[in-house]
Motif scaffolding. Structure first.
Motif, PDB file in Angstrom:
ATOM      1  N   PHE A 143      52.821  88.867   1.027  1.00 41.25           N
ATOM      2  CA  PHE A 143      52.677  87.421   0.909  1.00 41.25           C
ATOM      3  C   PHE A 143      51.555  87.049  -0.051  1.00 41.25           C
ATOM      4  CE2 PHE A 143      55.289  84.908   3.900  1.00 41.25           C
ATOM      5  CZ  PHE A 143      56.033  85.936   4.440  1.00 41.25           C
ATOM      6  N   ILE A 144      50.417  87.714   0.056  1.00 43.04           N
ATOM      7  CA  ILE A 144      49.268  87.378  -0.781  1.00 43.04           C
ATOM      8  C   ILE A 144      49.583  87.566  -2.260  1.00 43.04           C
ATOM      9  CG2 ILE A 144      46.937  88.126  -1.437  1.00 43.04           C
ATOM     10  CD1 ILE A 144      46.319  88.522   1.485  1.00 43.04           C
TER      11      ILE A 144
ATOM     12  N   LEU B  18      41.581  90.208  11.257  1.00 44.18           N
ATOM     13  CA  LEU B  18      42.169  91.184  12.188  1.00 44.18           C
ATOM     14  C   LEU B  18      43.671  90.950  12.355  1.00 44.18           C
ATOM     15  CD1 LEU B  18      39.526  91.497  15.075  1.00 44.18           C
ATOM     16  CD2 LEU B  18      40.014  93.138  13.239  1.00 44.18           C
ATOM     17  N   LEU B  19      44.064  89.701  12.499  1.00 46.51           N
ATOM     18  CA  LEU B  19      45.484  89.380  12.676  1.00 46.51           C
ATOM     19  C   LEU B  19      46.283  89.682  11.416  1.00 46.51           C
ATOM     20  CD1 LEU B  19      45.151  86.023  14.657  1.00 46.51           C
ATOM     21  CD2 LEU B  19      45.972  88.219  15.542  1.00 46.51           C
ATOM     22  N   LEU B  20      45.679  89.480  10.252  1.00 47.72           N
ATOM     23  CA  LEU B  20      46.352  89.815   8.999  1.00 47.72           C
ATOM     24  C   LEU B  20      46.483  91.330   8.841  1.00 47.72           C
ATOM     25  CD1 LEU B  20      44.722  87.231   6.558  1.00 47.72           C
ATOM     26  CD2 LEU B  20      47.112  87.284   7.281  1.00 47.72           C
ATOM     27  N   LEU B  21      45.449  92.071   9.222  1.00 43.41           N
ATOM     28  CA  LEU B  21      45.504  93.536   9.152  1.00 43.41           C
ATOM     29  C   LEU B  21      46.523  94.087  10.135  1.00 43.41           C
ATOM     30  CD1 LEU B  21      41.712  94.444   8.820  1.00 43.41           C
ATOM     31  CD2 LEU B  21      43.475  94.578   7.049  1.00 43.41           C
ATOM     32  N   PHE B  22      46.725  93.370  11.224  1.00 39.45           N
ATOM     33  CA  PHE B  22      47.723  93.762  12.216  1.00 39.45           C
ATOM     34  C   PHE B  22      49.124  93.777  11.599  1.00 39.45           C
ATOM     35  CE2 PHE B  22      50.259  92.696  16.118  1.00 39.45           C
ATOM     36  CZ  PHE B  22      50.027  93.901  16.782  1.00 39.45           C
ATOM     37  N   ARG B  23      49.293  92.963  10.541  1.00 41.20           N
ATOM     38  CA  ARG B  23      50.566  92.897   9.811  1.00 41.20           C
ATOM     39  C   ARG B  23      50.289  93.175   8.330  1.00 41.20           C
ATOM     40  NH1 ARG B  23      49.857  88.367  13.090  1.00 41.20           N
ATOM     41  NH2 ARG B  23      51.396  88.076  14.746  1.00 41.20           N
TER      42      ARG B  23
ATOM     43  N   VAL C 257      47.162  81.713   4.753  1.00 41.20           N
ATOM     44  CA  VAL C 257      48.108  82.815   4.552  1.00 41.20           C
ATOM     45  C   VAL C 257      48.612  83.322   5.899  1.00 41.20           C
ATOM     46  CG1 VAL C 257      48.385  85.170   3.699  1.00 41.20           C
ATOM     47  CG2 VAL C 257      47.097  83.515   2.356  1.00 41.20           C
ATOM     48  N   TYR C 258      47.701  83.475   6.847  1.00 41.41           N
ATOM     49  CA  TYR C 258      48.089  83.927   8.192  1.00 41.41           C
ATOM     50  C   TYR C 258      49.065  82.949   8.833  1.00 41.41           C
ATOM     51  CZ  TYR C 258      47.747  83.846  13.263  1.00 41.41           C
ATOM     52  OH  TYR C 258      48.056  83.766  14.602  1.00 41.41           O
ATOM     53  N   LEU C 259      48.757  81.663   8.750  1.00 42.26           N
ATOM     54  CA  LEU C 259      49.604  80.648   9.370  1.00 42.26           C
ATOM     55  C   LEU C 259      51.006  80.652   8.768  1.00 42.26           C
ATOM     56  CD1 LEU C 259      48.983  78.554  11.585  1.00 42.26           C
ATOM     57  CD2 LEU C 259      48.590  76.880   9.777  1.00 42.26           C
TER      58      LEU C 259
END
Length: 415
Positions: A68-69, A56-61, A110-112
């Motif tokens: 990045f991925i 969810l946090l990754l989809l938020f951005r 990746v999120y971090l």
């Protein structure tokens, strides 16, 4: 909106890192947790929740996430290979579960690395390992049945809030490096951070983890040396990198051959049986050299190969105690070569960028990556769901984020 949820993101990141590092598992699982693959219905639910929130946090951005991925294609290739390896695993249901955990941990890394600046990452690590340091002392001194190991093989080594002394050693190295950087970045709280840096080294020693303790000495010396160098030639940087890798292997030979240094709990020159294990694993690697046995399959309790291995080694190894051999067993020589090419390129780029720009973030990236090279000579963190791999990923992906110039000046002036 983004700023309003930032405090909750930080809490989520700290709690998740503690769980990825197996922190407080002796309490959560009733002191039944051991080194290696730890599984329970409760933990499965908890980590599914962590993966869900991370997505969810990754989809938020999402635009930033996609950028990045796709910036490290070698990691995407490895993930793809791990997914396909389920098809040739002898225990596909276990391989599937391990791949899900790998993808979840990778997404968290990746999120971090993409959602937090270098300074924000250090604060998250400081809270994570500050909690680990404090409660590891509490567990060892007030709750020794949880905080100090007492098994047939190991007696008296501190394990703190972790299931095994090696877990304490690995996390205390990360703690040492975190507070070392913060001591230079924040002059107002410098003494406080140096104090926690010292406590981290003390816990590394009390854990009786030779790999972690030597890592602290090696990385500290490397940091001091690199801070005095300034190069712009890629050839010179390559020479330095090759020199440091050579030093790592010399240190590894030191651990293998000096019984006096390993004389904790009557260890012998075989590094607690590791070298004998590696010799046995060669036979299994020769049977499936190119694609391996499938991700996370070989050492599972249901695999035929693990049964054969445990008949030879009565100490029941739960992994290969070598990250390079583990990768070869999991994904074959193809997977190992993909990983080596991508990892070394990141290692070289971080060293080159630091020596040219003196960006403290690049020094962190390089030091953590080269520490992982040394760690994986006797333990396993490469391409796993461990906290060491997560921080490695966060470091790699954070190379895309521009560093705050003021923090760079603070670090450079501190030396």
């Amino acid at each position: 909106m983004k700023q309003s949820i930032r405090p909750y993101e930080n809490i989520f990141a700290v709690v998740s890192l503690l769980l990825f590092s197996h922190g407080f598992y002796p309490i959560i699982l009733g002191n039944t947790a051991k080194e290696g693959d730890i599984d329970s219905p409760l933990l499965r639910l908890v980590f599914i929740g962590i993966y869900f929130v991370t997505i969810l946090l990754l989809l938020f951005r999402k635009q930033r996430t996609f950028s990045f991925i796709t910036s490290n294609s070698w990691l995407l290739l490895l993930i793809g290979l791990a997914i396909f390896s389920i098809s040739w695993s002898s225990v596909p249901h276990i391989a599937f579960r391990k791949v899900v955990a790998l993808i979840g941990a990778t997404l968290f890394g990746v999120y971090l690395g993409s959602a937090h600046s270098f300074e924000q990452q250090l604060k998250i690590y400081a809270w994570t390992y500050g909690i680990a340091v404090f409660f590891s002392f509490v567990f060892a001194l007030a709750l020794p049945q949880y905080g100090i190991m007492n098994t047939n093989a190991i007696v008296g080594a501190w394990q703190g809030i972790f299931p095994h002394k090696n877990g304490l050693g690995e996390c205390m190295f990360a703690s040492f490096l975190t507070f070392y950087f913060l001591a230079h970045l924040n002059k107002k709280r410098q003494l406080f951070f140096w104090f926690f840096c010292f406590l981290s080294v003390v816990l590394t020693y009390l854990a009786e983890s030779a790999t972690a303790f030597v890592s602290v000495l090696f990385i500290f010396a490397t940091a001091q040396g690199l801070q005095r160098l300034s190069l712009k030639s890629k050839r010179s940087v390559l020479v330095i990198l090759l020199f440091l890798i050579s030093v790592i292997f010399l240190l590894f030979l030191f651990l293998l051959n000096f019984n006096t240094f390993l004389a904790v709990n009557d260890k012998d020159v075989t590094l607690s049986g590791r070298t004998i294990l590696w010799d046995t694993l060669k036979t299994f690697i020769q049977e499936k050299p190119w694609l391996g046995y499938g991700y996370g399959s070989f050492f599972s309790g249901e695999a035929r190969e693990a049964d054969l291995l445990w008949q030879v080694h009565d100490w029941l190894p739960v992994h290969s105690h070598n990250g390079y051999i583990q990768l070869w067993i999991n994904l074959g020589l193809i997977g190992l070569l993909i990983f080596t090419f991508g990892y070394i390129s990141c290692l070289f780029n971080s060293l080159f960028k630091y020596l040219v720009s003196k960006d403290p973030k690049m020094l962190w990236v390089f030091l953590f990556l080269i520490y992982s090279i040394f760690l994986n000579l006797t333990e396993v963190s490469f391409f796993t769901s461990s906290n060491v791999w997560i921080i490695t990923l966060a470091s790699i992906y954070s190379m895309k984020i521009k560093t705050n110039k003021t923090s760079s000046k603070v670090v450079s002036s501190a030396h």
